[in-house]
Each structure stands twice: as C-alpha cells, then as structure tokens.
Write an enzyme that holds these catalytic residues in place. Structure first.
Site, short mmCIF file in Angstrom:
data_model
loop_
_atom_site.label_atom_id
_atom_site.label_comp_id
_atom_site.label_asym_id
_atom_site.label_seq_id
_atom_site.Cartn_x
_atom_site.Cartn_y
_atom_site.Cartn_z
N ARG A 80 0.68 -1.09 0.46
CA ARG A 80 -0.22 -0.06 -0.25
C ARG A 80 0.70 1.41 0.43
O ARG A 80 0.83 2.18 -0.36
CB ARG A 80 -1.03 0.25 1.00
N LYS A 182 -2.36 6.99 1.52
CA LYS A 182 -2.02 7.38 3.15
C LYS A 182 -1.18 8.07 2.41
O LYS A 182 0.05 8.39 3.07
CB LYS A 182 -1.14 5.55 3.95
N GLU A 218 -16.14 6.25 4.72
CA GLU A 218 -14.85 5.65 5.59
C GLU A 218 -15.43 6.63 7.44
O GLU A 218 -16.53 7.37 7.14
CB GLU A 218 -13.72 7.01 5.80
#
Ligand SMILES: Cc1ncc(COP(=O)(O)O)c(C=O)c1O
Length: 337
Positions: A80, A182, A218
């Site tokens: 990720r 992220k 989210e």
C-alpha cells in the site's frame, strides 16, 4: 520490559529507543540503519513541507502468549505504501526493505511492547517524505523513509463499547483524488470535520462519497462495515476509500471463518435499517462497534448503544486472536519478528 501502565495506554507519541532511517537519491533507495535520534533535519524547501509530497503507513506488533512477537500482514502495508508513493511520484520503497525495517525497529524496541494479555501493542509508523532543496512544484530528487514505533492501547476508548458517529458535510478526498492513498493531505483535511464532530460529543465523523453524498465511505481514519439482517458482511467499495488491510482481513474472515456472505458494495445512507450491526475497522481502531449514526436530524441506532452485537464480537475475537497468535492465521498473515 519498560515500566509502563500497560493496561491503560492511550494512543500518543512516546519516544522509544530506536528508529530506522533510509535515504533515496536519484531514484535509488539505499539500505538504512537504526538511530537513537528522533529529530530530522531537512531543507526548508522540502517538497513534503510545502506540497505534501509524503505518505505513511500504520501497523502493529503483537506479543504472543509464548513471548514471541507477531507482525500482522506487513507486506500488505508495504504494497500500500508503494501505491501511495506511485500516486505522488515518490520512488517506491521496496517491500523487502520495508518489512526488514519494521522487524529491526520492533526487535530494537521490544522492551516497549507490553505483556501478552494487557491489550498493549507496538504501533509502527513507517513514512516517506520528499526532502532536499526544491522550490518549484516538482517531485523531490531526494527522499527519506523512516519507521518509528510507540507503545499504544485502544484507539477509541472503551474497547468493544459501541461508539456514536456524525455524518460530516465535508469531504476528506475528491472522487478521483488521493483518498485511496495514505497521504498526509487527506488527514489534514479531516482535522476540522473531526473537531466539529467531537464538539458535538461524537467519537469522530463519517464521510459520504464525495461525488453524490449518498453513500458511506470512511469512519474517521477507519473503514466502515455492517451486517445485514440476512447475515451478509458489507463494506463500501469506492476509489476514494483507503483500502484498509483490516477490512480485507474481515472480508476474508467473515466468509471463511464465520460462514457469512461477504461483499464490497454500496452502503446508502438512507438504507441503514437494512443492517443489524455496524462497525469501524482499522489497525488503530481494531474493530469499534458503531452504536448510532447521526445524519442531519436523524439518529440511527444499529444493534445497541451500549452492547456489542454478536457477529461484531465474533469477528473481533477471530481477528484479535490471529493477531496475538491464539487463533490459526491464514497463510502469510503473520510474520514473526
Ligand atoms: C482513512 C483510513 N481509513 C482506513 C484505515 C484502516 O486501514 P488499516 O486497516 O489498513 O489500518 C486507516 C488507517 O490506516 C485510515 O487512515
């Protein structure tokens, strides 16, 4: 082991003994090393400071009953981070270098990882920042990759106690923006909506999809899941959601260990009554049951505002059991330090 109040740790920075630092020049990552120095000195013109060219990860180390230490799916965090790097034109940190750095940091700081049964874990924060002199809006030519760690307890206080959330009017990411990466900018954008939610006594806010504002995306810095009345595990699918490693783990466990149907799909905010349980999931949040959701003037309660639902509890037991080495893990989920 350090002398900490292991059962009552919060989620706060603690300066542990060692962190790992590696440098990248001309697109090439070099081997890093451990250092005791927790300060970074970088150019005032670093791209990470002005243009947000930085990304990070979060994962944990767990103390098992036999005293050994588990990392939970660190290769998934490494992959990720590579995706986040690609999105920001940062040279991708090799997976092996990432996992090796995490292992080194845990080993060197193992006195900061509490005893089995205390609930304490060691939270690892790998990050990459653009450094060097750079005034124009260009990718940096030099980068730092670092991993530090802190002993932590539960993220949302109260463990498996249901928590209430507020639907935000704000977006944390744009439809084709950086929501799936992220990157720090997403989190800076979430500070104000989170503050407004907390002012109203909610634990955090829930974001709807930025294109139509009709679907849940989210839960603060965690993913959303729910259980339908006919026992299907549902979690939102969207390109602007961070692909949570916990969420993908729960999709697998719901299907293969609990025998539920498990899907990634739309979670419409006006269809909450199709669910009997709901929760937030993530490395820090683990599984936090959602008591209720405030949407405009409506407060919707799922299973209960005070009790965790039975399926959420089973998912929690399975996940946490695997992380602490008490329940057999699917292949390659656990990396021993
Ligand atoms: C925005 C956001 N969503 C979801 C998650 C959960 O992801 P994971 O399960 O990989 O920790 C996190 C935490 O990393 C996050 O910051």
């Amino acid at each position: 082991m350090k002398n900490l109040d292991w059962n009552n740790l919060g989620f706060a920075y603690v300066k542990t003994d060692f962190r790992y630092v590696a440098h990248c020049k001309d697109g090439q990552w070099q081997q890093g090393k451990l250092t005791e120095d927790n300060q970074l000195t970088i150019s005032e013109s670093a791209s990470s400071l002005h243009y947000g060219q930085q990304c990070f990860e979060g994962l944990k180390a767990y103390r098992c009953k036999d005293g050994s230490i588990n990392l939970f799916r660190p290769e998934e965090n490494a992959k990720r981070l590579q995706k986040s790097c690609e999105r920001l034109l940062i040279p991708a940190v090799p997976v092996d270098l990432f996992v090796d750095a995490c292992k080194q940091v845990v080993k060197a700081n193992q006195e900061w990882l509490g005893p089995y049964g205390s609930g304490a874990t060691l939270y690892l924060r790998p990050f990459v920042i653009g450094v060097g002199d750079n005034l124009g809006l260009n990718p940096a030519t030099e980068y730092i990759f670092s991993v530090f760690c802190c002993p932590v307890g539960a993220y949302f206080k109260g463990g498996l106690k249901p928590t209430n959330f507020l639907i935000s009017d704000y977006d944390r990411a744009a439809p084709q923006g950086t929501g799936a990466a992220k990157v720090g900018g997403n989190y800076a954008a979430s500070l104000l909506p989170a503050k407004l939610a907390k002012q109203r006594q909610f634990a955090d806010c829930i974001y709807l999809d930025p294109a139509t504002h009709t679907k849940i995306e989210e839960v603060g810095a965690a993913n959303f899941f729910a259980i339908t009345h006919d026992n299907c595990f549902v979690t939102p699918a969207s390109p602007s959601i961070l692909p949570s490693i916990t969420k993908y783990s729960l999709l697998y466990l719901a299907e293969h260990r609990l025998g539920l149907k498990a899907v990634e799909g739309d979670v419409f905010i006006d269809k909450l009554d199709t669910f009997k349980e709901a929760g937030a999931c993530g490395t820090a949040a683990v599984i936090t049951p959602i008591g209720g959701i405030q949407y405009k003037d409506d407060f919707h309660v799922f299973f209960s505002e005070t009790e965790v639902g039975p399926i959420t509890q089973k998912l929690y037991n399975e996940l946490v059991g695997i992380q602490f080495g008490d329940v057999p893990a699917p292949e390659n989920w656990i990396v021993k330090v």
